[in-house]
Design a protein around this motif. Structure first.
Motif, PDB file in Angstrom:
ATOM      1  N   GLY A 102      -9.645  -5.492  -1.663  1.00 46.65           N
ATOM      2  CA  GLY A 102      -9.844  -5.052  -3.202  1.00 46.65           C
ATOM      3  C   GLY A 102      -9.980  -6.375  -3.864  1.00 46.65           C
ATOM      4  O   GLY A 102     -10.724  -7.287  -3.555  1.00 46.65           O
TER       5      GLY A 102
ATOM      6  N   SER B 234      -2.216   7.332   1.108  1.00 47.73           N
ATOM      7  CA  SER B 234      -3.423   7.535   0.127  1.00 47.73           C
ATOM      8  C   SER B 234      -3.445   8.654  -0.831  1.00 47.73           C
ATOM      9  O   SER B 234      -4.079   8.578  -1.795  1.00 47.73           O
TER      10      SER B 234
ATOM     11  N   ASN C 116      -5.112  -9.678  -5.823  1.00 42.90           N
ATOM     12  CA  ASN C 116      -4.442  -9.521  -4.413  1.00 42.90           C
ATOM     13  C   ASN C 116      -4.090 -10.999  -4.137  1.00 42.90           C
ATOM     14  O   ASN C 116      -3.414 -11.219  -3.028  1.00 42.90           O
TER      15      ASN C 116
ATOM     16  N   ASN D 155       0.872  -1.269   0.039  1.00 44.76           N
ATOM     17  CA  ASN D 155       0.046   0.015  -0.008  1.00 44.76           C
ATOM     18  C   ASN D 155       0.832   1.295  -0.034  1.00 44.76           C
ATOM     19  O   ASN D 155       1.912   1.172   0.565  1.00 44.76           O
TER      20      ASN D 155
ATOM     21  N   ASP E  58      -4.366  -4.101  -2.430  1.00 41.80           N
ATOM     22  CA  ASP E  58      -5.548  -3.082  -1.823  1.00 41.80           C
ATOM     23  C   ASP E  58      -6.319  -4.249  -0.865  1.00 41.80           C
ATOM     24  O   ASP E  58      -7.113  -4.962  -1.409  1.00 41.80           O
TER      25      ASP E  58
ATOM     26  N   THR F   6       0.990  -2.042  -6.236  1.00 38.13           N
ATOM     27  CA  THR F   6       0.210  -1.512  -5.258  1.00 38.13           C
ATOM     28  C   THR F   6      -0.965  -2.834  -5.058  1.00 38.13           C
ATOM     29  O   THR F   6      -1.623  -3.228  -5.940  1.00 38.13           O
TER      30      THR F   6
END
Length: 580
Positions: free
Chosen positions: A91, A78, A96, A75, A88, A86
């Protein structure tokens, strides 16, 4: 009118009064306490042991630190623009997945006793990688048919394929020939190519990296059978097309005598590894037979159910000998499935066949379901007269075959029509369904929510399936927190894990579902995990005596699990930064 300075002084005075007052903080505390008291997992929490409360503290601290840990999910702050690396948390699942496998929360989920698995399609517990070695052994009888000649790279990309076991005398086609006719019907010009020949003659320039021990031809076929992160499925219809193609291919690789028999025991082993105690499987029974390994005999439904019963018995003997019978004490049950797209005349035959099987196997057949994409005809109500007659017939015969319809697995919620009154959620209620598959769209119907609660209709939630079929973008967007908050009883299920996990030999399909809901909602707790697992037992088709035994086993295993969490992860959690 007061001047500016007077107004400023008044604001300062009122802020000071507010600081000295406990009214707001008290009211806020009462509000939070009131909500906790009526939360859907409040009952589970009220029964929590000391070990469970400690385990919850451990899980919460690990989860929230993983949420911000750049070494795990990559991460970025923000305000930074994310790059392709990246990840999440909560997510997209497949994107992922590699990071999820390193998550301690997933490790904890894998150790969790999960009760029952109530929405698992029969052909989807074992990944295709484990079926190909069996297909290799059928040197003379495993065949493949493609939907077009495979002459160019584009042909390989576009073609669909299915498998079938046929007698060795079957005419052998050549899928790589420009003259290949996938629609050939003549026994002297069939569309079937021997799978051994297909593998041997698969183009040498069609080479894939990281095939995980598969031959290139097998790897090509595997990618036609799964929804993976790099497949062309970025639309709802595209995802369903990939899914339907995969199920058609799986059918031929699984539905023949030798592997059908092997599959039962191996699927049970897979579920035991995933800490599942009992399962209700959904086979598609529209096709009435499967072939023997030599392709010369056809096994009907009775033969198939006998195989299931025999292999469950064999597994029970094996578990009992090892002193492990409590790991899977009740075997499996079968929910008869047939597609929602067939004519009424054919549906009547399906209902007759379901009753026939129930009479032959009263302890095995436990329900009836209509399956298929709900945005396409027909809706459940299309068959209402047949289904009402079915229920009355069962009552007269003294048998119970409850409905467990797929309902609400859709965004349009119109039952494959343009009319929202055709939502399958209405008919599931009117036909007294015991459970419904998915229920994704139920929150659109506040009146139905209350009626479902009143009739104790349980929802078989399948969050990863819903994401990969594009009902939502990720776990955080899924409506499961709202469905639970509304007071609906829900269970977690993997639906079609072998199609939805990407290339993998990992059998922890239900663990991934529990992981996703834990990271998808900050209010999820291990008390919530416990409640979901208990509901999976309470809303199963176990007998009253079996349910009592199941709850005793689960309660014992749950306490052991909580102690294990504290012993295994407690020290690690203590070393993490304190949370705000």
């Amino acid at each position: 009118m007061p001047d500016v300075e007077a107004a400023r002084d008044l604001l300062v005075e009122n802020i000071k009064l507010a600081e000295d007052s406990i009214d707001y903080r008290g009211n806020r505390g009462e509000l939070l306490s009131a909500e906790r008291g009526c939360a859907w997992d409040a009952n589970a929490k009220s029964r929590a042991s000391r070990a469970e409360l400690q385990a919850q503290d451990v899980v919460f601290k690990i989860r929230e630190n993983e949420r911000i840990d750049p070494t795990l999910f990559g991460n970025l702050p923000s305000e930074a623009v994310p790059d392709p690396r990246t990840r999440d948390m909560g997510g997209r699942f497949l994107v992922n997945k590699s990071a999820i496998e390193r998550s301690k929360i997933l490790g904890i989920a894998k150790g969790m006793p999960k009760g029952s698995h109530l929405h698992l399609h029969f052909n989807s517990e074992i990944p295709p990688e484990m079926l190909f070695p069996h297909a290799r052994n059928l040197h003379e009888t495993m065949f493949i048919r493609t939907t077009k000649p495979l002459c160019t790279r584009a042909d390989f990309d576009d073609a669909e394929m299915v498998f079938n076991v046929l007698p060795k005398e079957t005419y052998k086609a050549d899928c790589f020939s420009a003259m290949y006719n996938p629609d050939a019907k003549d026994k002297n010009n069939s569309p079937w190519m021997l799978w051994t020949d297909f593998r041997n003659y698969f183009p040498a320039d069609m080479v894939f990296e990281n095939t995980e021990g598969l031959e290139n031809a097998e790897y090509w076929a595997q990618n036609k059978m799964i929804i993976a992160a790099d497949n062309g499925w970025q639309t709802h219809n595209g995802a369903w097309a990939c899914f339907n193609q995969g199920t058609r291919a799986f059918k031929g690789l699984l539905n023949y005598e030798g592997v059908y028999r092997w599959y039962i025991g191996h699927a049970i082993d897979s579920m035991i590894k995933d800490k599942v105690m009992f399962a209700e499987l959904r086979p598609m029974l529209l096709d009435k037979t499967i072939p023997s390994d030599d392709g010369t005999r056809q096994l009907d439904h009775k033969d198939q159910m006998n195989i299931i019963c025999e292999e469950v018995q064999n597994k029970h003997k094996e578990l009992e000998k090892a002193g492990d019978l409590d790991k899977f004490p009740f075997g499996v049950k079968i929910i008869y499935c047939t597609p929602r797209s067939i004519p009424k005349q054919r549906m009547q035959i399906e209902l007759q066949d379901c009753i026939k099987l129930k009479l032959q196997f009263p302890d095995l057949i436990c329900g009836f379901d209509l399956v298929g994409a709900e945005d396409r005809p027909n809706h459940v109500g299309f068959y209402a007269d047949l289904l009402v007659g079915f229920t009355k017939t069962c009552k007269t015969l003294g048998i119970s075959i409850p409905f467990m319809f797929h309902a609400g697995e859709t965004l349009l919620d119109t039952g494959g029509s343009s009319n929202p009154d055709n939502s399958n959620l209405y008919d599931a209620l009117l036909l007294n369904a015991k459970r419904i598959g998915h229920g994704y769209s139920l929150l659109k119907h506040p009146m139905l929510v209350e009626r479902y609660k009143k009739q104790n209709i349980c929802l078989e939630l399948c969050p990863i399936s819903n994401e990969l079929l594009h009902l939502c973008g990720n776990a955080r967007e899924h409506p499961f927190p709202g469905l639970l908050a509304a007071g609906l009883h829900c269970t977690l299920n993997a639906d079609n894990p072998s199609l939805f996990r990407g290339p993998t030999l990992d059998s922890s399909s239900l663990s991934h579902e529990f992981y996703q809901v834990m990271v998808g909602d900050t209010r999820m707790t291990i008390h919530g995990w416990k409640q979901l697992a208990e509901w999976s037992l309470e809303h199963s088709c176990l007998t009253e005596a079996e349910l009592k035994q199941a709850m005793e086993i689960f309660g014992r295993d749950w306490e052991v699990f909580c102690q294990w969490v504290v012993e295994t992860y407690g020290e690690y959690a203590d070393g993490l930064p304190d949370l705000q």
